[in-house]
Write a protein that holds these residues in place. Structure first.
Motif, mmCIF file in Angstrom:
data_model
loop_
_atom_site.group_PDB
_atom_site.id
_atom_site.type_symbol
_atom_site.label_atom_id
_atom_site.label_comp_id
_atom_site.label_asym_id
_atom_site.label_seq_id
_atom_site.Cartn_x
_atom_site.Cartn_y
_atom_site.Cartn_z
ATOM 1 N N ARG A 150 -136.332 44.901 -11.758
ATOM 2 C CA ARG A 150 -136.967 46.135 -11.310
ATOM 3 C C ARG A 150 -137.655 46.783 -12.512
ATOM 4 O O ARG A 150 -137.121 46.772 -13.636
ATOM 5 C CB ARG A 150 -135.937 47.112 -10.732
ATOM 6 C CG ARG A 150 -135.426 46.691 -9.347
ATOM 7 C CD ARG A 150 -136.519 46.792 -8.292
ATOM 8 N NE ARG A 150 -136.102 46.343 -6.977
ATOM 9 C CZ ARG A 150 -136.308 45.110 -6.483
ATOM 10 N NH1 ARG A 150 -136.920 44.186 -7.206
ATOM 11 N NH2 ARG A 150 -135.924 44.800 -5.256
ATOM 12 N N ALA A 151 -138.846 47.335 -12.243
ATOM 13 C CA ALA A 151 -139.603 48.012 -13.311
ATOM 14 C C ALA A 151 -139.281 49.505 -13.271
ATOM 15 O O ALA A 151 -139.097 50.084 -12.199
ATOM 16 C CB ALA A 151 -141.086 47.793 -13.093
ATOM 17 N N PHE A 152 -139.237 50.110 -14.446
ATOM 18 C CA PHE A 152 -138.954 51.544 -14.580
ATOM 19 C C PHE A 152 -140.070 52.195 -15.398
ATOM 20 O O PHE A 152 -140.750 51.524 -16.169
ATOM 21 C CB PHE A 152 -137.599 51.741 -15.273
ATOM 22 C CG PHE A 152 -136.433 51.414 -14.383
ATOM 23 C CD1 PHE A 152 -135.799 52.395 -13.633
ATOM 24 C CD2 PHE A 152 -135.978 50.104 -14.272
ATOM 25 C CE1 PHE A 152 -134.734 52.086 -12.792
ATOM 26 C CE2 PHE A 152 -134.916 49.785 -13.440
ATOM 27 C CZ PHE A 152 -134.293 50.786 -12.700
ATOM 28 N N PRO A 153 -140.229 53.506 -15.258
ATOM 29 C CA PRO A 153 -141.341 54.164 -15.951
ATOM 30 C C PRO A 153 -141.212 54.218 -17.472
ATOM 31 O O PRO A 153 -142.152 54.642 -18.151
ATOM 32 C CB PRO A 153 -141.371 55.574 -15.361
ATOM 33 C CG PRO A 153 -140.195 55.703 -14.490
ATOM 34 C CD PRO A 153 -139.542 54.378 -14.310
ATOM 35 N N SER A 154 -140.073 53.812 -18.032
ATOM 36 C CA SER A 154 -139.939 53.714 -19.499
ATOM 37 C C SER A 154 -138.710 52.868 -19.802
ATOM 38 O O SER A 154 -137.894 52.606 -18.906
ATOM 39 C CB SER A 154 -139.775 55.105 -20.137
ATOM 40 O OG SER A 154 -138.537 55.657 -19.749
ATOM 41 N N GLY A 155 -138.572 52.507 -21.068
ATOM 42 C CA GLY A 155 -137.389 51.757 -21.479
ATOM 43 C C GLY A 155 -136.132 52.594 -21.322
ATOM 44 O O GLY A 155 -135.113 52.113 -20.822
ATOM 45 N N ILE A 156 -136.199 53.848 -21.736
ATOM 46 C CA ILE A 156 -134.986 54.683 -21.662
ATOM 47 C C ILE A 156 -134.612 54.939 -20.207
ATOM 48 O O ILE A 156 -133.429 55.017 -19.867
ATOM 49 C CB ILE A 156 -135.125 55.992 -22.501
ATOM 50 C CG1 ILE A 156 -133.763 56.700 -22.640
ATOM 51 C CG2 ILE A 156 -136.178 56.919 -21.937
ATOM 52 C CD1 ILE A 156 -132.714 55.966 -23.389
ATOM 53 N N SER A 157 -135.602 55.024 -19.333
ATOM 54 C CA SER A 157 -135.304 55.191 -17.912
ATOM 55 C C SER A 157 -134.608 53.932 -17.367
ATOM 56 O O SER A 157 -133.673 54.023 -16.562
ATOM 57 C CB SER A 157 -136.617 55.485 -17.179
ATOM 58 O OG SER A 157 -136.500 55.225 -15.834
ATOM 59 N N ALA A 158 -135.045 52.753 -17.831
ATOM 60 C CA ALA A 158 -134.382 51.501 -17.436
ATOM 61 C C ALA A 158 -132.917 51.530 -17.881
ATOM 62 O O ALA A 158 -132.011 51.128 -17.145
ATOM 63 C CB ALA A 158 -135.110 50.304 -18.047
ATOM 64 N N ILE A 159 -132.688 52.029 -19.088
ATOM 65 C CA ILE A 159 -131.329 52.048 -19.648
ATOM 66 C C ILE A 159 -130.436 53.044 -18.904
ATOM 67 O O ILE A 159 -129.338 52.714 -18.455
ATOM 68 C CB ILE A 159 -131.397 52.394 -21.159
ATOM 69 C CG1 ILE A 159 -132.047 51.246 -21.933
ATOM 70 C CG2 ILE A 159 -130.018 52.735 -21.719
ATOM 71 C CD1 ILE A 159 -132.469 51.588 -23.355
ATOM 72 N N THR A 160 -130.914 54.277 -18.755
ATOM 73 C CA THR A 160 -130.056 55.313 -18.158
ATOM 74 C C THR A 160 -129.777 54.995 -16.684
ATOM 75 O O THR A 160 -128.663 55.201 -16.206
ATOM 76 C CB THR A 160 -130.684 56.716 -18.308
ATOM 77 O OG1 THR A 160 -132.000 56.701 -17.745
ATOM 78 C CG2 THR A 160 -130.781 57.122 -19.760
#
Ligand SMILES: Cc1ncc(COP(=O)(O)O)c(C=O)c1O
Length: 388
Positions: A81-91
């Motif tokens: 799944r793609a997220f709007p940023s790396g940190i968003s992917a992490i959290t």
């Protein structure tokens, strides 16, 4: 027809037949919160949760789906799944996989905002974090609790580049049914295969090497089959929206990723070796150099290195001297993030909870871009003159 009504109906989306005739080599991008249904029957199916097509912008528009599939394929995972940023992917990964009362282990050298999220947000949900040594391995055994649910690794870790012994950790986590997550942004799936080392979830800040041009933020999460349903469900209910243009740039970046990464690697190694021999430099912190304390682990698990590394000076220069050095560089921009075409420099002292090799030392971090490495060396050389 009223002009307003006319304007609204002017730019009809292309029909499927038109789209099939015009086969541009790159995919089109779609913009949309609303996605039109063909008829009332489809709307009814969607209302009942049975519609097979895309029903809304947060349902993952076509370019996002293509980007996710490309990353899934590259990672060799079951679902991306793609997220709007790396940190968003992490959290979002941390939230998707934990619940109140859980305990998690996170490496001490994790990206700062990841640690901050654990300390300042997860605690509100009664999720406790223990930070493990930056070069942890089977010693994590002693830190496990009955309620340990997840282990979050980042190897090499942020700014000080210690390497964790991933297979030793995943051997333990698998026995205990603990999920392991790796922030694999530094190596990318090209230079480290997290799933081959037993990791369950692999995260990329695609902001860095995957897109490569320092002009957008994007993140990805890829899981094994075991955790695919958890991620898929969490993504659906949280209705994350990742912009199509960013996914398009992610897809475009993938085409040149191997070439760019090879060049970043080569230039970074040239500069790291040159710094190693420089009389002012104390430690060059680069996992691919034999002097790195976990070089043997890097050599065993990784198939390459990227363009981000650090060094320390022999002398303890004052803030004024460091400012003189950094402000006089012509080619290195002073700025956060990395993985882009332009070389960047940052400098800081890093507080760690565990004993650190670099305690009290200013760590100079270099993002080696795509410039000629001899020019970058010359720039650093000229900058060093200001340290007198
Ligand atoms: C190792 C690492 N992971 C994740 C991130 C976060 O990525 P983004 O900037 O896309 O939020 C960063 C950003 O610098 C990073 O260095």
């Amino acid at each position: 027809m009223n002009k307003t009504t006319r304007l609204i109906n002017l730019s009809e989306p292309a029909t499927n037949e038109t789209a099939q005739q015009l086969r541009t080599i790159n995919p089109p991008t779609y913009r949309g919160s609303t996605v039109l249904f063909s008829n009332y029957e489809d709307l009814t199916l969607s209302n009942a949760g049975k519609y097979e097509g895309i029903s809304y912008g947060t349902d993952r528009l076509p370019t996002q789906r293509l980007f996710e599939e490309a990353i899934r394929d590259l990672e060799g995972g079951a679902l991306t799944r793609a997220f709007p940023s790396g940190i968003s992917a992490i959290t979002n990964t941390l939230l998707a996989l934990t619940k109140a009362g859980d305990h998690i282990l996170v490496c001490d050298n994790v990206y700062g905002p990841t640690a901050r999220f654990c300390k300042e947000v997860l605690t509100h949900y009664n999720i406790e974090t223990t930070f493990i040594p930056p070069a942890a391995g089977q010693d994590i055994d002693q830190l496990l609790q009955d309620n340990t649910r997840l282990i979050f690794l980042e190897s090499p870790g942020s700014n000080t580049f210690e390497i964790q012994d991933i297979p030793a950790i995943t051997a333990i986590s698998r026995r205990r049914g603990i999920v392991t997550v790796l922030d694999n942004t530094w190596a990318t799936p090209l230079y480290l295969d997290p799933f081959a080392l037993g990791i369950d979830i692999s995260i990329q800040s695609a902001t860095k090497y995957i897109t490569g041009h320092s002009d957008l933020l994007l993140g990805t999460v890829t899981t094994t089959a075991e955790y695919a349903e958890v991620l898929q469900h969490f993504y659906r209910v949280t209705e994350t929206y990742t912009p199509e243009d960013d996914c398009y740039n992610g897809l475009r970046g993938l085409k040149t990723l191997p070439l760019r990464l090879r060049q970043h690697e080569q230039s970074a190694l040239e500069i790291a070796r040159w710094l190693e021999a420089h009389p002012r430099v104390d430690q060059v912190i680069h996992p691919a150099l034999p002097c790195h304390p976990e070089h043997h682990v890097w050599k065993r698990d990784f198939s390459g290195s990227s363009g981000l590394f650090a060094f320390t000076f022999k002398s303890d220069y004052s803030e004024t001297q460091l400012a003189e050095f950094i402000n006089h560089l012509q080619l290195f921009g002073i700025g956060y993030s990395w993985g882009g075409f332009k070389s960047l420099i940052t400098a800081a002292k890093y507080d760690r909870l565990h004993p650190s090799r670099y305690a009290g030392k200013t760590v100079i971090r270099l993002n080696i871009g795509l410039e000629d490495s001899a020019d970058l060396q010359e720039d650093l050389s000229s900058g060093f003159e200001y340290l007198k």
